[in-house]
Structure formats: structure tokens, C-alpha cells
Write an enzyme that holds these catalytic residues in place. Structure first.
Site, PDB file in Angstrom:
ATOM      1  N   LYS A  28      63.035 -19.526 -12.425  1.00  0.00           N
ATOM      2  CA  LYS A  28      63.602 -20.789 -12.440  1.00  0.00           C
ATOM      3  C   LYS A  28      65.024 -20.785 -12.567  1.00  0.00           C
ATOM      4  O   LYS A  28      65.473 -20.099 -13.206  1.00  0.00           O
ATOM      5  CB  LYS A  28      62.885 -22.046 -13.388  1.00  0.00           C
ATOM      6  CG  LYS A  28      62.882 -21.356 -14.871  1.00  0.00           C
ATOM      7  CD  LYS A  28      62.047 -22.240 -15.699  1.00  0.00           C
ATOM      8  CE  LYS A  28      62.026 -21.682 -17.103  1.00  0.00           C
ATOM      9  NZ  LYS A  28      61.300 -22.545 -17.996  1.00  0.00           N
ATOM     10  N   GLY A  29      65.796 -22.061 -12.128  1.00  0.00           N
ATOM     11  CA  GLY A  29      67.091 -22.374 -12.412  1.00  0.00           C
ATOM     12  C   GLY A  29      67.351 -23.553 -12.877  1.00  0.00           C
ATOM     13  O   GLY A  29      66.510 -24.386 -12.773  1.00  0.00           O
ATOM     14  N   ASN A  30      68.619 -24.027 -12.849  1.00  0.00           N
ATOM     15  CA  ASN A  30      69.354 -25.162 -13.040  1.00  0.00           C
ATOM     16  C   ASN A  30      68.905 -26.115 -11.872  1.00  0.00           C
ATOM     17  O   ASN A  30      68.463 -27.635 -12.021  1.00  0.00           O
ATOM     18  CB  ASN A  30      70.751 -25.387 -13.269  1.00  0.00           C
ATOM     19  CG  ASN A  30      71.205 -24.783 -14.505  1.00  0.00           C
ATOM     20  OD1 ASN A  30      70.314 -24.658 -15.425  1.00  0.00           O
ATOM     21  ND2 ASN A  30      72.356 -24.270 -14.503  1.00  0.00           N
ATOM     22  N   ALA A  32      67.054 -25.053  -8.861  1.00  0.00           N
ATOM     23  CA  ALA A  32      66.115 -24.307  -8.015  1.00  0.00           C
ATOM     24  C   ALA A  32      64.893 -23.908  -9.027  1.00  0.00           C
ATOM     25  O   ALA A  32      65.200 -23.494 -10.010  1.00  0.00           O
ATOM     26  CB  ALA A  32      66.902 -23.349  -7.109  1.00  0.00           C
ATOM     27  N   VAL A  33      63.841 -23.578  -8.138  1.00  0.00           N
ATOM     28  CA  VAL A  33      62.817 -22.675  -8.539  1.00  0.00           C
ATOM     29  C   VAL A  33      62.053 -21.940  -7.740  1.00  0.00           C
ATOM     30  O   VAL A  33      62.006 -22.210  -6.479  1.00  0.00           O
ATOM     31  CB  VAL A  33      61.898 -23.776  -9.446  1.00  0.00           C
ATOM     32  CG1 VAL A  33      61.124 -24.823  -8.301  1.00  0.00           C
ATOM     33  CG2 VAL A  33      60.470 -23.089  -9.812  1.00  0.00           C
ATOM     34  N   LYS A  49      61.644 -20.305  -2.568  1.00  0.00           N
ATOM     35  CA  LYS A  49      62.627 -20.767  -3.350  1.00  0.00           C
ATOM     36  C   LYS A  49      62.883 -22.286  -3.044  1.00  0.00           C
ATOM     37  O   LYS A  49      63.388 -22.529  -1.743  1.00  0.00           O
ATOM     38  CB  LYS A  49      64.095 -20.035  -3.003  1.00  0.00           C
ATOM     39  CG  LYS A  49      65.153 -20.249  -3.779  1.00  0.00           C
ATOM     40  CD  LYS A  49      66.431 -19.525  -3.834  1.00  0.00           C
ATOM     41  CE  LYS A  49      67.357 -19.790  -4.518  1.00  0.00           C
ATOM     42  NZ  LYS A  49      68.557 -18.972  -4.424  1.00  0.00           N
ATOM     43  N   ASP A 142      77.205  -9.205  -5.694  1.00  0.00           N
ATOM     44  CA  ASP A 142      76.542  -9.446  -7.080  1.00  0.00           C
ATOM     45  C   ASP A 142      75.220  -8.591  -7.448  1.00  0.00           C
ATOM     46  O   ASP A 142      74.271  -8.731  -7.789  1.00  0.00           O
ATOM     47  CB  ASP A 142      75.890 -11.040  -7.074  1.00  0.00           C
ATOM     48  CG  ASP A 142      75.372 -11.376  -8.520  1.00  0.00           C
ATOM     49  OD1 ASP A 142      75.709 -10.765  -9.315  1.00  0.00           O
ATOM     50  OD2 ASP A 142      74.654 -12.213  -8.809  1.00  0.00           O
TER      51      ASP A 142
END
Length: 926
Positions: A28-30, A32-33, A49, A142
């Protein structure tokens, strides 16, 4: 965010997105999951995603679309494949390949660093993927351990092109992006940079992490990290080879123009040690021209047609790169057909038992691929289509979530309409692969009799005796790397009489299964190897489930030199002292909070355990050598049995072990062998234990760290043993030269040095002993010092000034030959001197702790004939030019006075502990 588990009666079935059933959360992210999904037609696991577009600004939304554009262009075995893109008003769904074994970051955290052979194979895969991207003018920017995923067969999959961008040769980029520990110095300096050179630096950091299990550049704060990166200095641990160090140093060059290119990396000496076999990519590469219909897999297209999917729409979707439901089903079916073959580890050498002895099987496989259908992709006439599973009019599917949920996930739970085409059937769940295939074994009716040439054939006997197979498994497991089971299972398989429990996975969920997969590939969920299965097929358990036959694990024969290390204890040895997982991840940018990522202090790592693999191999071959050739001398005499606690037994045993070597020959030691290695050699009870894996692993891997005080005590003990040994040898030499206790040699006599082996001492110590407290400089001795009895009446003797004149019978000083060739044992305690007595006519001087009273340079001693001895001894000792004296004659008054200006030179003297062989004494050699 975690999906809430509500009551069963409130749930309307599994959460669905299009054709995908959501089964869990991967990350999970800010904004997106990432969810774990399973395609309802192909039964393939995918990663979905889910991005909330309403939370993104225009710049970030542009990056998302650029990531999608980049992933559509990439089709490589070691890059995460994009299957489908679904977009609604507020949500964006990216369906990608699922790497079952997670990040290599987690693998290193759990298993420790890789050996260089494994790291080389992983790095070749990374290099090929990055080269593929650069060839299409795409830079990742990255690359880090968190973005390197491991698939079901432990192969690398590069993920997360969120920072990816397009570049042109000669044009510079300026975006500050990436993770700080992996960022190049030009990024920290805010300079413009070329994309490929940025990826080269990151790959150098990644290679260092793979080999060392630690970051080359790290710091508690971002400024400190920046300082270390700009300095370009990093530690090289003791276990890294010179070729690997050279490659990393050439990649981590501060000047971007001087870094190695990908072509130069491929030609580096370290990379050429093992070059992987090139394999064709999974899907046909799209060239500048549009692919024709004939380039698509006809077998998959026919299968899709049998499922009611329009073949023409599928071809149009593939040609237009639409990445819709049609393209996704096509990609997933192709993946299910071929992914296991493309993911198989490829070796340059194929074992004979791994390769089928005939080409008939290959011809049959080729025929089956062009004519027949896969096993689990059933045609209607096989009565295996399950059209009732899906609604006939499923044109629109609702994205529905359970009623109970947390507010943070509300944005991802709104019902979105994702159009899906009409499909009349689906495939069955993947069948677990048959891991054992005999030559004439009858297979279940739903499996084809043909198999691919990767199929394994077992040896027959190993299948019938699990205990014997488990013993062989334990013996050959030592050289293999540790792998985790890709899925946590519930069924425990207990080996009979082995005392160990293994957990087996009987879950029927697999990424890809077809007829070739079922016929004996070892690839299932037991990822014990990354190499081709070969040489030894070993039984792990009986049938754990009705749908799975006896699983075999195929292992290569281990290196005989490393057989002394079992896998578990190698894991402890390879693992760094501090957990790789401890601290923050490299993707966390909160460096100012004082948290350190990968707390791997390499300055300690390089000093821990001075036991290298070289020493273990050397010790092992020293033990194997005499057994192989009885004519050879014992290779490791220092490994004699030193288990006795009695010091005398230790001394005698050490004499026996040392006597096997000539006087000038010493056992060969590694340049890096430390005191701890010598200590462990004395701790070793039997040299034969080196050949037993379970007993010697404790010796090398489980030894607790010791303090400096303990090491100093052990060093002193070793010096004490050497001193006792030399003392006994000297005493035996004196006896051989017929030097009695009360005898005294002539003044001009010089003793020859011992050149032959000395027998063990047979004479008892004299009844005289010296009791005097030792100074802190001197080493304690278990035995009291021995000295000639004629000194017993002059114990309190003081040095008196001597007259300047020296008689012709002055004793010569100690020969320099003796001073140079005697080994340096610890100095003994000095004898006291009596005031007022005449100085002893000695050829040596005892050194006390008072430096001003040390022997002056070249003192003149009186003749030894002054002392009264009996007639027999006197006749033996005196020469023709030395008259007999009836009594004690008057000694000269004193020595020459020692001026104060000579004291500094005397204080600068160095105690070399030279031995006077006649009286076990010691002199100072300036």
C-alpha cells in the site's frame, strides 16, 4: 491498508475487479494499493495496482501514465510484465505479473548475503533487463533491492518503473529521484546526468548488497549519507574476491564518464566466470512494423475461441496494444503455457539424467504444441468446461467490497463498472505438478503421456526408503543455498527416524501449469535450487495429498571441501551480525530521524571471526591428504590431540607433534589466519572430525566472540607452552653435551647450535629453586627456574665496579650466533645478588626489572678459576693455561662506573630474550 473481515453472511462473495477475484493485499501507499488477484478464466495469480486518480495532481498523474506507457513497451523475462490496464472515472487498475517470492530485500534479510556464484547469476539477470531497457531508450532510475522481485523459480523480476523515463543519447536529465543509499553522486550534487550512467551506479550498489548483505554507503542522516557518497569510499569485507571488488569499484566511480558501460560489465573477468545461456523471450518482440496474425500463438487463440472469446477482437487488441480483457487473457494463457519453461534456471551444462536420451520426446512435444491442447485448458468435448461458473450475460461486473470497511480504504472501495466481455467457460484450477516421473509410469487420465525434456527421472531405490533418502538429503544439502518455501503451508511431513519436520505445500494454487509442467518438473513451490536439477533425486516425503505424488528434490553434489558446513550453519556464517532487515528500508526518505538502514557495520564485519573459507578448505585437505597418500608427511601436526588438561601431558604431546617437522620447517598457515584459528586448532579433539559436517559446523560457525582479554590470555598460554617446550629441549641438549649441574665450561668454549631433533628431557630438575616475585613484564611459568648450583651462595650479589684492566682470562660474551638463532621465549625471573660479594664469572647476566643495573656493554668478567671446586671437577674444567687456585681468590674491586649520559641508550635497549643455552639465562641485546 488491510481489507476488513466482516461476518460471512454480510459478504456477497469475493471482491472482484473485472475478471479478477481479489484475494489479499500485497502493499500500500499514499495514493495506491497493490492487491493479489486471481483471474477467473485462467486461474492465474496477478498483482493489481489500484490507483486513486482523484488524489493525484497533474504531475503525478502524468508520471502514472508514463509508467504505463513504459511497461507496455517492455517484454523481458526479468521485467514484471504488464497484462491489462483498466480505467474508470476515478480509478486506474494496472494488472501485472505476480512475483510469488517477494523482494530480494526480504530474502537477504531472512537468509543473509549470497555467495558470489549466486550473486553473479542474479546480477546477470539484472544486467540483461537493464540492458534491454537502455536499448529501448528507457532508464529506470530507481534500481534497489526493494524493486528486485523473485518469481516462483527465484529469478529476478525488475519492478516499479514509477521513476522511469525516456532518454536520448547526449541529452541530460535533471530530476532528483531514486532512493538515497542507491543514488549517484551527481544526483546528490544536483547536476544534470545521463540516465544509463545513473543506473550503472545503482547496479553497483545492488551488486555490493547482494554480495555483502549491507549497503556500501549509509548514514544516520541525509547530510552524512551525502558526504559518504560524494567521497566515494566504502569498505570491502574480507570475503569479497578481488575480481568482484574490482568490478564494484569500476561501477562506483564518482565521475560518470569513467564508469563502466553495460557492454564493459558483460566483458568483465568476474562476470565471465559464469555466463548464462541465452534463452528466447517469452513473447514475440514488437518491431517497428505491426506484428502479423501468424506471430501470435495459434494454440492460445484456438483455446480462447473455444471459451467463446472473439478471436478477431483478441488479435486487434494485441496489434493495437490495448491491454484490455482480450489481451490480458491471451497474455495469461501464454504465460501459463510457457512461463515455467522460460523461468527454469538455465545452466550451460546439462546432466545426462536431466536430458532425455532420445529425440522422440522432443518431437512429441513439438507435435503436441502445434496440434493438441494443454492439459488443464480443456476443450468442450472433454466435458471439462464449466460455463455455469460465469453468468451468460456478464457484460458488466460491479467492483463491490464488503459492507464493513475502514474509512482509509473508502476511496478504493467505491463500486466501479468495469466492462467485461462475454465468456462461456473457464479453466480448471491448476493441478499440482507431478514431481516424480518414472520411465513407464502410468499417469492420471487427465495428463498427457508426453513430457518435455526437462522432466526428471528418479533412480527407483530412493523412492522406496524415505529414511535413507533423507540421510542422503542431509549429506548433500550442505552446499546448497537456503531457500524459503514460497507459500506457508499447514501440512507437516515427518521423516521416519530423522527427528526433523518439514512443512510441505499442498495448495493447488500455481502460477502456471500445463501438460509439460505436470510431467515432472521440480519447479512447484519447493524452491531449493536455482540451478538445473541434476545428479541426485532425493525423496523428501511420502504422498502428502491425494493429488500430489511423492515430491522429489533434486540436488547437485556438494563441493567436498565445503561438505563440513551444513546449510543451516552456513546460513549462520553468511548472515551478518546485525539483521539486514533492522532499520529503515532504502525507500524511506526520512533520513533526518536518525534511523540507519541496514545496520551493517562492515568495520566489525571485516574483523569478526578470522576464520575464512580458505582456512577451512586448507585444514580439510590437510586432513584428507595423509589419508589419500600414506607416504606423505602429516600435513597438520599442530592438530594433534591436545585434550588433556595436565600441562605436562600437553607439553609432551606438543613435543611429539613438533618433532614430526624439521627444526626449520613450520606448518603452513594462511596469511589471514588469526589467533582464533590457532586457538580452535588446539580446541579440536580429533582431526577426523573435519570430515563430519554436523560436528565441525559448531567449531567454525557457533564459536562465541571473545574479548581482547581472553585473546591475550590465550596468547600468553601459547607463549608459555612454547617456553616450556624449548626449556625441556635445551635441558636435554645440555645432558647430551655432558654439562653437569656443577660443571663449568672453559672460557673460550663456544657451544655449537643444536641441528638435530632433541629427545625428550630425562634429567630431573636440580634441587635449587628461585623464589622471587615477578615483574609485570615477565610471563609466569608453571615450572620454577633452573640454574647452576654454584650461584646459590651468591644470590644477593651486587654488581661492583671492576678495574679498567682486564686479564687475559676474561670470559667472552655470549656468541652472537646463539643470540640470533635462539627463539624468543618469555624471560625468566632474575636471581638476586648479595651485597658485597664478588661478581660471578659468568658468560651471561640476568636482567632484572631495574634497567640501570643491566649489563653494561662488554663488561670484563673475572676468570672462572677463582671459585673453589673439588679436584676432580677442577681438573676437568680448567685448561692448561688456567692455574688451579686452592681457595677463593680476591675478586677485582668493581665494574667501570656507568655515566649518566649512557643511561638513555641503556633505556632504549630492546629485550630480545636471547637464551644462554648453558644456564637457561637471558641477556639483553641492544
Amino acid at each position: 491498508m488491510v481489507m476488513a473481515d466482516g461476518p460471512r453472511h454480510l459478504q456477497r462473495g469475493p471482491v472482484r475487479v473485472g475478471f479478477y477475484d481479489i484475494e489479499g493485499t500485497l502493499g500500500k501507499g499514499n495514493f495506491a494499493v497493490v492487491k493479489l488477484g486471481r483471474h477467473r478464466i485462467t486461474k492465474t495469480e496477478v498483482a493489481i495496482k489500484i490507483i486513486d486518480k482523484s488524489q493525484l495532481d497533474a504531475v503525478n498523474l502524468e508520471k502514472i501514465y508514463r509508467e504505463v506507457q513504459i511497461m507496455k513497451m517492455l517484454d523481458h523475462p526479468h521485467i514484471i510484465k504488464l497484462y491489462q490496464v483498466m480505467e474508470t472515472k476515478s480509478m486506474l487498475y494496472l494488472v501485472t505479473e505476480y512475483a510469488k517470492n517477494g523482494e530480494i530485500f526480504d530474502y537477504l534479510a531472512n537468509h543473509g548475503r549470497l555467495n558470489e556464484s549466486e550473486a553473479r547469476r542474479k546480477f546477470w539477470q539484472i544486467l540483461s533487463a537493464v540492458d534491454y531497457c537502455h536499448g529501448r531508450k528507457i532508464v529506470h532510475r530507481d534500481l534497489k533491492a526493494e524493486n528486485l522481485l523473485l518469481d516462483n523459480n527465484m529469478n529476478i523480476k525488475i519492478a516499479d518503473f514509477g521513476f522511469g523515463n525516456f532518454f536520448k543519447s547526449g541529452e541530460l536529465l535533471a530530476t532528483w529521484c531514486g532512493s538515497p543509499p542507491y543514488a549517484a553522486p551527481e544526483v546528490f550534487e544536483g547536476q544534470q546526468y545521463e540516465g544509463p550512467q545513473l543506473d550503472i551506479w545503482s547496479m553497483g550498489v545492488v551488486l555490493y548488497v547482494l554480495v555483502c548483505g549491507a549497503l556500501p554507503f549509509d548514514g544516520p542522516t541525509l547530510p552524512i549519507l551525502r558526504q559518504r557518497v560524494l567521497e566515494g569510499r566504502f569498505r570491502i569485507p574480507y570475503f569479497m574476491s578481488e575480481d568482484c571488488e574490482h568490478l564494484i569499484r569500476r561501477m562506483l566511480v564518482l565521475d560518470p564518464s569513467k564508469r563502466l558501460t553495460i557492454a564493459q560489465i558483460k566483458e568483465h573477468k568476474w562476470m565471465l566466470i559464469e555466463v548464462p545461456v541465452q534463452r528466447p523471450v517469452l513473447y514475440p518482440q514488437e518491431q517497428e512494423n505491426e506484428p502479423s496474425i501468424g506471430e501470435f500463438n495459434e494454440q492460445v487463440l484456438r483455446l480462447m475461441h473455444s471459451l467463446g472469446i472473439d478471436q478477431q477482437k483478441t488479435i486487434e487488441s494485441l496489434q493495437n496494444k490495448s491491454y484490455n480483457h482480450f489481451a490480458a487473457i491471451y497474455f495469461l494463457l501464454v504465460e501459463r503455457l510457457k512461463s515455467h519453461r522460460s523461468s527454469f534456471p538455465v545452466e550451460q551444462r546439462l546432466d545426462g539424467r536431466q536430458r532425455r536420451p532420445s529425440t522422440i520426446a522432443e518431437q512429441t512435444v513439438a507435435k503436441a504444441q502445434t496440434v493438441g491442447l494443454p492439459v488443464t485448458m480443456h476443450s468442450p468435448n472433454m466435458r471439462l468446461l464449466r460455463s455455469a461458473l460465469l453468468p451468460q450475460a456478464s457484460n458488466v461486473e460491479a467492483f463491490s467490497f464488503p459492507a464493513s470497511g475502514c474509512q482509509a480504504e473508502a476511496a478504493f472501495m467505491e463500486e466501479e463498472c468495469v466492462d467485461t466481455p462475454k465468456v462461456n467457460g473457464c479453466l480448471l484450477d491448476p493441478v499440482p505438478p507431478v514431481l516424480v516421473r518414472k520411465g513407464c509410469q502410468s499417469l492420471p487420465s487427465n495428463m498427457m503421456e508426453t513430457s518435455i525434456d526437462e522432466g526428471l527421472e528418479t533412480e527407483g531405490e530412493a523412492e522406496e526408503d524415505p529414511a535413507h533418502a533423507f540421510e542422503a538429503f542431509q549429506s548433500t544439502r550442505s552446499g546448497q543455498r537456503r531457500h524459503t518455501l514460497s507459500e506457508v503451508t499447514n501440512q507437516l511431513v515427518v521423516m521416519p527416524g530423522a527427528g526433523k519436520i518439514f512443512s510441505m505445500n499442498d495448495s493447488p494454487s500455481l502460477d502456471s501449469v500445463d501438460s509439460e509442467y505436470d510431467m515432472g518438473s521440480v519447479q512447484r513451490d519447493l524452491n531449493f535450487l536455482e540451478d538445473n536439477p541434476s545428479l541426485k533425486d532425493i525423496m523428501l516425503a511420502n504422498q502428502p495429498s491425494p493429488r500430489m505424488t511423492s515430491p522429489f528434490i533434486s540436488l547437485r553434489p556438494t563441493n567436498p571441501a565445503m561438505q563440513a558446513l551444513s546449510s543451516q550453519k552456513r546460513e549462520v556464517h553468511n548472515r551478518s551480525p546485525v539483521s539486514f532487515r533492522e532499520g529503515r528500508r532504502a525507500s524511506d526518505t526520512s533520513l533526518t530521524q536518525g534511523i540507519v538502514a541496514f545496520r551493517q557495520h562492515l568495520q566489525n564485519l571485516a574483523r569478526t571471526k578470522g576464520i575464512l573459507e580458505l582456512n577451512k578448505v586448507q585444514l580439510l585437505y590437510e586432513q584428507i591428504g595423509p589419508e589419500a597418500d600414506p607416504n606423505l608427511a602429516p600435513a597438520a601436526p599442530q592438530l594433534q590431540d591436545l585434550a588433556s588438561s595436565c600441562p605436562q601431558e600437553e607439553v609432551s604431546q606438543q613435543q611429539e607433534s613438533v618433532s614430526t617437522l624439521p627444526a626449520s620447517v613450520h606448518p603452513q598457515l594462511s596469511p589471514r589466519q588469526s589467533l582464533e584459528t590457532q586457538y580452535l586448532q588446539h580446541r579440536l579433539q580429533k582431526p577426523s572430525l573435519l570430515s563430519k559436517a554436523q560436528n565441525t559446523c559448531q567449531l567454525y560457525c557457533k564459536e562465541p566472540p571473545r574479548s581482547l582479554e581472553q585473546q591475550l590470555q590465550e596468547h600468553r598460554l601459547q607463549q608459555k607452552r612454547l617456553f616450556l617446550q624449548k626449556q625441556s629441549q635445551l635441558q636435554a641438549y645440555f645432558n647430551q653435551m655432558q654439562i653437569a649441574e656443577s660443571s663449568y665450561p672453559q672460557p673460550s668454549q663456544q657451544l655449537p647450535l643444536p641441528r638435530q631433533e632433541t629427545p625428550p628431557p630425562s634429567q630431573q630438575a636440580p634441587p635449587f629453586s628461585l623464589t622471587q616475585p615477578l615483574s609485570p613484564v615477565l610471563e609466569p611459568s608453571s615450572e620454577q627456574m633452573q640454574y647452576s648450583p654454584f650461584l646459590s651462595q651468591y644470590q644477593e650479589m651486587q654488581l661492583q665496579p671492576l678495574p679498567s684492566t682486564s686479564g687475559p682470562r676474561a670470559a667472552p660474551p655470549l656468541p652472537t650466533q646463539l643470540q640470533q638463532q635462539q627463539p624468543p621465549p618469555p624471560p625468566p625471573p632474575p636471581p638476586p645478588r648479595q651485597p658485597g660479594a664478588a661478581p660471578a664469572p659468568l658468560q651471561f647476566s640476568y636482567q632484572t626489572c631495574e634497567l640501570p643495573s643491566a649489563a653494561s656493554p662488554a663488561p670484563d668478567y673475572p676468570t672462572p678459576c677463582q671459585y673453589p671446586v673439588d679436584g676432580a671437577q677442577q681438573s676437568d674444567l680448567t685448561g692448561p693455561d688456567c692455574p688451579r687456585s686452592p681457595g677463593l681468590q680476591e675478586a677485582p674491586s668493581s665494574y667501570d662506573p656507568l655515566a649518566l649520559s649512557e643511561l638513555p641508550g641503556l633505556f632504549d635497549c630492546e629485550m630480545l630474550d636471547a637464551v644462554d643455552p648453558q644456564h637457561n639465562g637471558y641477556v639483553l641485546v641492544n
